[in-house]
Each structure stands twice: as structure tokens, then as C-alpha cells.
Design a protein around this motif. Structure first.
Motif, PDB file in Angstrom:
ATOM      1  N   ASP A   1     -15.879   2.570   8.219  1.00  0.00           N
ATOM      2  CA  ASP A   1     -14.712   2.502   9.357  1.00  0.00           C
ATOM      3  C   ASP A   1     -14.909   1.639  10.382  1.00  0.00           C
ATOM      4  OD1 ASP A   1     -13.329   4.334   7.786  1.00  0.00           O
ATOM      5  OD2 ASP A   1     -13.821   6.223   9.126  1.00  0.00           O
ATOM      6  N   ALA A   2     -16.183   1.411  10.958  1.00  0.00           N
ATOM      7  CA  ALA A   2     -16.657   0.721  11.881  1.00  0.00           C
ATOM      8  C   ALA A   2     -16.443  -0.766  11.515  1.00  0.00           C
ATOM      9  CB  ALA A   2     -18.031   0.831  12.267  1.00  0.00           C
ATOM     10  N   VAL A   3     -16.727  -1.130  10.155  1.00  0.00           N
ATOM     11  CA  VAL A   3     -16.415  -2.619   9.557  1.00  0.00           C
ATOM     12  C   VAL A   3     -15.076  -2.832   9.617  1.00  0.00           C
ATOM     13  CG1 VAL A   3     -16.624  -4.014   7.654  1.00  0.00           C
ATOM     14  CG2 VAL A   3     -18.560  -2.443   8.305  1.00  0.00           C
ATOM     15  N   TYR A   4     -14.183  -1.629   9.137  1.00  0.00           N
ATOM     16  CA  TYR A   4     -12.708  -2.023   9.165  1.00  0.00           C
ATOM     17  C   TYR A   4     -12.182  -2.122  10.656  1.00  0.00           C
ATOM     18  CZ  TYR A   4      -7.912  -2.062   7.697  1.00  0.00           C
ATOM     19  OH  TYR A   4      -6.525  -2.563   7.404  1.00  0.00           O
ATOM     20  N   GLU A   5     -12.763  -1.480  11.646  1.00  0.00           N
ATOM     21  CA  GLU A   5     -12.346  -1.561  13.150  1.00  0.00           C
ATOM     22  C   GLU A   5     -12.413  -2.976  13.687  1.00  0.00           C
ATOM     23  OE1 GLU A   5     -13.001   0.468  17.272  1.00  0.00           O
ATOM     24  OE2 GLU A   5     -13.896   1.362  15.643  1.00  0.00           O
ATOM     25  N   ALA A   6     -13.754  -3.533  13.183  1.00  0.00           N
ATOM     26  CA  ALA A   6     -14.009  -4.928  13.400  1.00  0.00           C
ATOM     27  C   ALA A   6     -13.142  -6.038  12.839  1.00  0.00           C
ATOM     28  CB  ALA A   6     -15.446  -5.179  13.237  1.00  0.00           C
ATOM     29  N   ALA A   7     -12.716  -5.416  11.760  1.00  0.00           N
ATOM     30  CA  ALA A   7     -11.725  -6.691  11.077  1.00  0.00           C
ATOM     31  C   ALA A   7     -10.232  -6.346  11.778  1.00  0.00           C
ATOM     32  CB  ALA A   7     -11.330  -6.452   9.708  1.00  0.00           C
ATOM     33  N   VAL A   8      -9.977  -5.230  12.316  1.00  0.00           N
ATOM     34  CA  VAL A   8      -8.817  -5.148  12.837  1.00  0.00           C
ATOM     35  C   VAL A   8      -8.916  -5.772  14.462  1.00  0.00           C
ATOM     36  CG1 VAL A   8      -7.131  -3.178  14.254  1.00  0.00           C
ATOM     37  CG2 VAL A   8      -8.130  -2.889  11.859  1.00  0.00           C
ATOM     38  N   GLU A   9      -9.967  -5.520  14.980  1.00  0.00           N
ATOM     39  CA  GLU A   9     -10.180  -6.153  16.644  1.00  0.00           C
ATOM     40  C   GLU A   9     -10.275  -7.455  16.447  1.00  0.00           C
ATOM     41  OE1 GLU A   9     -12.907  -3.941  18.591  1.00  0.00           O
ATOM     42  OE2 GLU A   9     -11.537  -1.795  18.456  1.00  0.00           O
ATOM     43  N   THR A  10     -10.795  -8.106  15.476  1.00  0.00           N
ATOM     44  CA  THR A  10     -11.519  -9.509  15.568  1.00  0.00           C
ATOM     45  C   THR A  10     -10.584 -10.271  14.699  1.00  0.00           C
ATOM     46  OG1 THR A  10     -12.842  -9.345  13.652  1.00  0.00           O
ATOM     47  CG2 THR A  10     -13.639  -9.034  16.119  1.00  0.00           C
ATOM     48  N   ALA A  11      -9.730  -9.934  13.715  1.00  0.00           N
ATOM     49  CA  ALA A  11      -8.942 -10.738  12.729  1.00  0.00           C
ATOM     50  C   ALA A  11      -7.694 -10.313  12.485  1.00  0.00           C
ATOM     51  CB  ALA A  11      -9.599 -10.908  11.188  1.00  0.00           C
ATOM     52  N   GLY A  12      -7.170  -9.090  13.063  1.00  0.00           N
ATOM     53  CA  GLY A  12      -5.896  -8.622  13.174  1.00  0.00           C
ATOM     54  C   GLY A  12      -5.357  -7.863  11.878  1.00  0.00           C
ATOM     55  N   TRP A  13      -6.273  -7.188  11.249  1.00  0.00           N
ATOM     56  CA  TRP A  13      -6.232  -6.714   9.937  1.00  0.00           C
ATOM     57  C   TRP A  13      -5.071  -5.248  10.554  1.00  0.00           C
ATOM     58  CZ3 TRP A  13      -8.635  -5.921   4.829  1.00  0.00           C
ATOM     59  CH2 TRP A  13      -9.348  -7.101   4.502  1.00  0.00           C
ATOM     60  N   PRO A  14      -4.562  -4.862   9.740  1.00  0.00           N
ATOM     61  CA  PRO A  14      -3.310  -3.796   9.743  1.00  0.00           C
ATOM     62  C   PRO A  14      -3.848  -2.626  10.092  1.00  0.00           C
ATOM     63  CG  PRO A  14      -3.305  -4.369   7.644  1.00  0.00           C
ATOM     64  CD  PRO A  14      -4.557  -5.603   8.171  1.00  0.00           C
ATOM     65  N   THR A  15      -3.275  -1.660  10.893  1.00  0.00           N
ATOM     66  CA  THR A  15      -3.833  -0.501  11.076  1.00  0.00           C
ATOM     67  C   THR A  15      -2.862   0.630  10.474  1.00  0.00           C
ATOM     68  OG1 THR A  15      -2.323  -0.323  13.252  1.00  0.00           O
ATOM     69  CG2 THR A  15      -4.639  -0.958  13.140  1.00  0.00           C
ATOM     70  N   ASP A  16      -1.548   0.260   9.854  1.00  0.00           N
ATOM     71  CA  ASP A  16      -0.725   1.101   9.280  1.00  0.00           C
ATOM     72  C   ASP A  16      -0.794   1.307   7.947  1.00  0.00           C
ATOM     73  OD1 ASP A  16       0.197  -1.301   8.909  1.00  0.00           O
ATOM     74  OD2 ASP A  16       2.342  -1.182   9.269  1.00  0.00           O
ATOM     75  N   VAL A  17      -1.972   1.099   7.038  1.00  0.00           N
ATOM     76  CA  VAL A  17      -2.176   1.103   5.944  1.00  0.00           C
ATOM     77  C   VAL A  17      -2.977   2.413   5.285  1.00  0.00           C
ATOM     78  CG1 VAL A  17      -1.874  -1.441   5.303  1.00  0.00           C
ATOM     79  CG2 VAL A  17      -4.217  -0.642   5.979  1.00  0.00           C
ATOM     80  N   PHE A  18      -2.872   3.440   6.299  1.00  0.00           N
ATOM     81  CA  PHE A  18      -3.662   4.671   5.712  1.00  0.00           C
ATOM     82  C   PHE A  18      -2.988   5.802   5.739  1.00  0.00           C
ATOM     83  CE2 PHE A  18      -6.543   1.661   8.151  1.00  0.00           C
ATOM     84  CZ  PHE A  18      -7.700   1.454   6.968  1.00  0.00           C
ATOM     85  N   VAL A  19      -3.568   6.932   4.834  1.00  0.00           N
ATOM     86  CA  VAL A  19      -3.059   8.103   4.991  1.00  0.00           C
ATOM     87  C   VAL A  19      -3.997   8.978   5.589  1.00  0.00           C
ATOM     88  CG1 VAL A  19      -1.277   7.950   2.973  1.00  0.00           C
ATOM     89  CG2 VAL A  19      -3.850   8.650   2.839  1.00  0.00           C
ATOM     90  N   PRO A  20      -3.784  10.309   5.924  1.00  0.00           N
ATOM     91  CA  PRO A  20      -5.018  11.060   6.600  1.00  0.00           C
ATOM     92  C   PRO A  20      -5.830  11.191   5.557  1.00  0.00           C
ATOM     93  CG  PRO A  20      -2.628  12.160   6.962  1.00  0.00           C
ATOM     94  CD  PRO A  20      -2.378  10.756   6.100  1.00  0.00           C
ATOM     95  N   ARG A  21      -7.156  11.298   6.117  1.00  0.00           N
ATOM     96  CA  ARG A  21      -8.354  11.499   5.324  1.00  0.00           C
ATOM     97  C   ARG A  21      -8.605  13.166   5.350  1.00  0.00           C
ATOM     98  NH1 ARG A  21     -12.531   8.048   7.304  1.00  0.00           N
ATOM     99  NH2 ARG A  21     -12.051   6.644   5.467  1.00  0.00           N
ATOM    100  N   VAL A  22      -8.248  13.537   4.331  1.00  0.00           N
ATOM    101  CA  VAL A  22      -8.452  15.176   4.056  1.00  0.00           C
ATOM    102  C   VAL A  22      -8.952  15.556   2.905  1.00  0.00           C
ATOM    103  CG1 VAL A  22      -6.440  15.732   5.636  1.00  0.00           C
ATOM    104  CG2 VAL A  22      -6.056  15.294   3.117  1.00  0.00           C
ATOM    105  N   ASP A  23      -9.638  16.700   2.840  1.00  0.00           N
ATOM    106  CA  ASP A  23     -10.263  17.348   1.796  1.00  0.00           C
ATOM    107  C   ASP A  23      -9.221  17.584   0.504  1.00  0.00           C
ATOM    108  OD1 ASP A  23     -12.511  18.576   0.361  1.00  0.00           O
ATOM    109  OD2 ASP A  23     -11.037  20.167   0.411  1.00  0.00           O
ATOM    110  N   GLY A  24      -9.499  17.422  -0.723  1.00  0.00           N
ATOM    111  CA  GLY A  24      -8.521  17.604  -1.587  1.00  0.00           C
ATOM    112  C   GLY A  24      -8.067  19.214  -1.703  1.00  0.00           C
TER     113      GLY A  24
END
Length: 324
Positions: free
Chosen positions: A283-306
């Protein structure tokens, strides 16, 4: 998977290196069949699945036969399984050349053509081909079990990390060339490959992506003095601004010379919840991609147990998805 740190084994690079090198070579034999499969962006179709007993190819379909090859690390053998018969090859002792010869004979008996190429790839100082690798090797069952345990534990964390991502993401698995366990997320944006690299590496860099994974020898993918065994991550193309960031887990660090974020296995296994730490690291790596390279934040569903999903009304889930 247990969350107790003592359930995550200690891994000593010097003890595992001979077996890692051996397994890396033999899995390439059946791995070559993936080169004839429809290309998936970033070579995602080539990965080997981490199974309850080892590593397995996908199911292949040639004219008149369907088959898969299972490298059973816990049994010290290789099972070639078809819709009709199967063959078992021992890895107890012998050379890679001898294994390749036995493999080609076995698949011929099963009506499967042999791999189209016998070149050994991505292993420094290896002979050019399987036929040339005449060094006699002995199977180390204890080392093989440690390898499987590490791969299975790391895969469990990486699969949990990948679960909520809506974009293109090949399944988590072992890249049989470099022998690293990989979880990759792609962004639909063209990228310019590094000039002068082999064609297959350039193909992997045609689109933006980030990769989080596990490797038994990070010195193979970096020339820096770093702990060899552990988690790695990188963003392609590499953005500016990665220095001085926090990577979600104590002990994870940025190695600018290699372009990698590394989290040593010894550090990971001592954390209160190593499984969760892998998710936080990714998650921290993806956050770095968002903040430094403009990666999207609207490509996730909630992380929940099955099980939570199974007892949650669909309308509630739809609301959660809309809310991010």
C-alpha cells in the motif's frame, strides 16, 4: 496462515543458494512452454503458481493433449500430468542436462512436444543451455521446504494486497526466469522501455506498472549491498521524489542505486503481523506512485474478508464501493 512471527522461518542465504540455483534452472524447462501462450501485458501469463506442495505451470493445451507440470518441492520430484496419463521425474540427484533429457523423453511419451528452446535465461554465469549444464546436484529436502514455506507465506500476503485492485493485475506467481515471486499492478498509460535491454524486458516496460514481490537473492536484481532475501518493490517508470519516504513498515528502505524499495526477510518475520506488513508495504508503494507519478486512486473496492462479504447485503457493498 499464522500471524505468529515464529511461524515465519529464518532464511540463511548461503544455506539456500545452491537449491535456489538448482530449482531456478529446472523450472525454466517447463516454463518455456509459456512462451507460446497468448502474451499478457508484462509477461503475466508466464508465472508459476505456488501450490500446496511446490510450483506449477498453468494448464497448457496442445493439439490433442492438455497438460501441466508440477515441480513438487516438498517431494523432490516433477509430475507431468495430462488428461490421459502422467509421468514422475525425480530430482534427487543428477545434472540439469540429465533432467532435461529425461523431461523431453517423458513428454514425448505423453504426446507433448518438447520445449522449443533449451536456453537458460536470466541466471548469471549459467551455461548457455540445459544440455550444457552437466554439474551433478543433490536435492536438499530441508532447503526445499524452507523455500516453499517462504514462497507460500509471501504469496499469501501479496494476494491479500492485490485483492481490491480493479485494474489489470496478473495473478501472483513466480517468474521462472529471475525466480522472484511477483505481484504487479498496471496503469493504462504507455511508457518508453529502457533502450538496449533484451526484447522481453522492453515488452514488459511498454506500459506503466508497479511491482511488489519476494526474492531469494535481491543481489540479482540490484548491484547494491543489501540483504539478499526479502520483499522488493519498484515503480516503472521510476518517478522523482522517492527519497526520504516512509514505506509503511519499519525496516523497509529505498535503495536509489538499484531503484528498489527493500524489506529484509529477517525484519519482516520479526514483526507482530508479517502478513499485514506485506499488505502495508504494498500500500505504501502504491501511495508513493499516487503522490509522485499521479497514479489513480479510484481503482479499488473495499478490502474486506470473504466471509464478511458473504453476509453483507449487496446494497451495503455497493454503497461502500461508491464511497471508496
Amino acid at each position: 496462515m499464522s500471524e505468529r512471527p515464529d511461524a515465519w522461518p529464518a532464511l540463511v542465504h548461503e544455506d539456500l543458494a545452491p537449491m535456489v540455483d538448482y530449482v531456478n534452472r529446472v523450472v525454466q524447462v517447463a516454463g518455456k512452454y509459456t512462451l507460446d501462450e497468448p502474451f499478457e501485458v508484462g509477461w503475466g501469463h508466464i508465472v508459476l503458481d505456488v501450490t500446496p506442495r511446490g510450483l506449477s505451470t498453468p494448464t497448457f493445451r496442445q493439439r490433442g493433449v492438455a497438460f501441466r507440470v508440477h515441480y513438487r518441492l516438498l517431494d523432490g520430484d516433477v509430475v507431468i500430468e495430462t488428461d490421459g496419463e502422467s509421468r514422475r521425474l525425480s530430482l534427487a540427484e543428477g545434472s540439469v542436462a540429465a533432467f532435461y533429457s529425461a523431461f523431453c523423453a517423458a513428454v514425448s511419451e505423453l504426446g507433448i512436444r518438447r520445449p522449443r528452446t533449451s536456453l537458460i535465461c536470466e541466471i548469471p554465469d549459467a551455461p548457455p543451455s540445459f544440455e550444457d549444464d552437466q554439474v551433478v546436484r543433490t536435492w536438499d529436502g530441508d532447503a526445499a521446504r524452507l523455500m516453499w514455506e517462504a514462497l507460500s507465506l509471501a504469496a499469501d500476503g501479496l494476494e491479500a494486497w492485490q485483492a481490491p485492485f480493479l485494474g489489470h493485475r496478473p495473478r501472483v506467481g513466480v517468474m521462472w526466469g529471475g525466480f522472484d515471486l511477483s505481484a504487479t499492478r498496471f496503469r493504462a498509460r504507455p511508457a518508453t522501455p529502457t533502450p538496449g535491454r533484451p526484447p522481453f524486458m522492453q515488452n514488459a516496460q511498454l506500459h506503466s506498472y508497479l511491482s511488489v514481490g519476494f526474492c531469494f537473492d535481491n543481489t540479482k536484481i540490484s548491484d547494491v549491498d543489501a540483504p539478499p532475501i526479502g520483499m522488493y518493490a519498484y515503480i516503472w517508470p521510476q518517478p522523482d521524489g522517492l527519497e526520504g519516504r516512509s514505506w509503511g513498515v519499519k525496516g523497509a528502505a529505498w535503495y536509489p542505486e538499484a531503484g528498489l524499495v527493500l524489506l529484509p526477510w529477517d525484519t519482516l518475520r520479526e514483526l507482530p503481523d508479517p502478513h499485514r506488513a506485506i499488505v502495508d508495504f504494498g500500500d505504501a508503494v502504491y501511495e508513493a506512485a499516487v503522490e509522485t507519478a499521479g497514479w489513480p486512486t479510484d481503482v479499488f473496492v473495499p478490502r474486506v474478508d470473504g466471509w464478511y462479504v458473504s453476509r453483507t447485503p449487496t446494497a451495503v457493498l455497493q454503497t461502500q464501493c461508491r464511497q471508496g
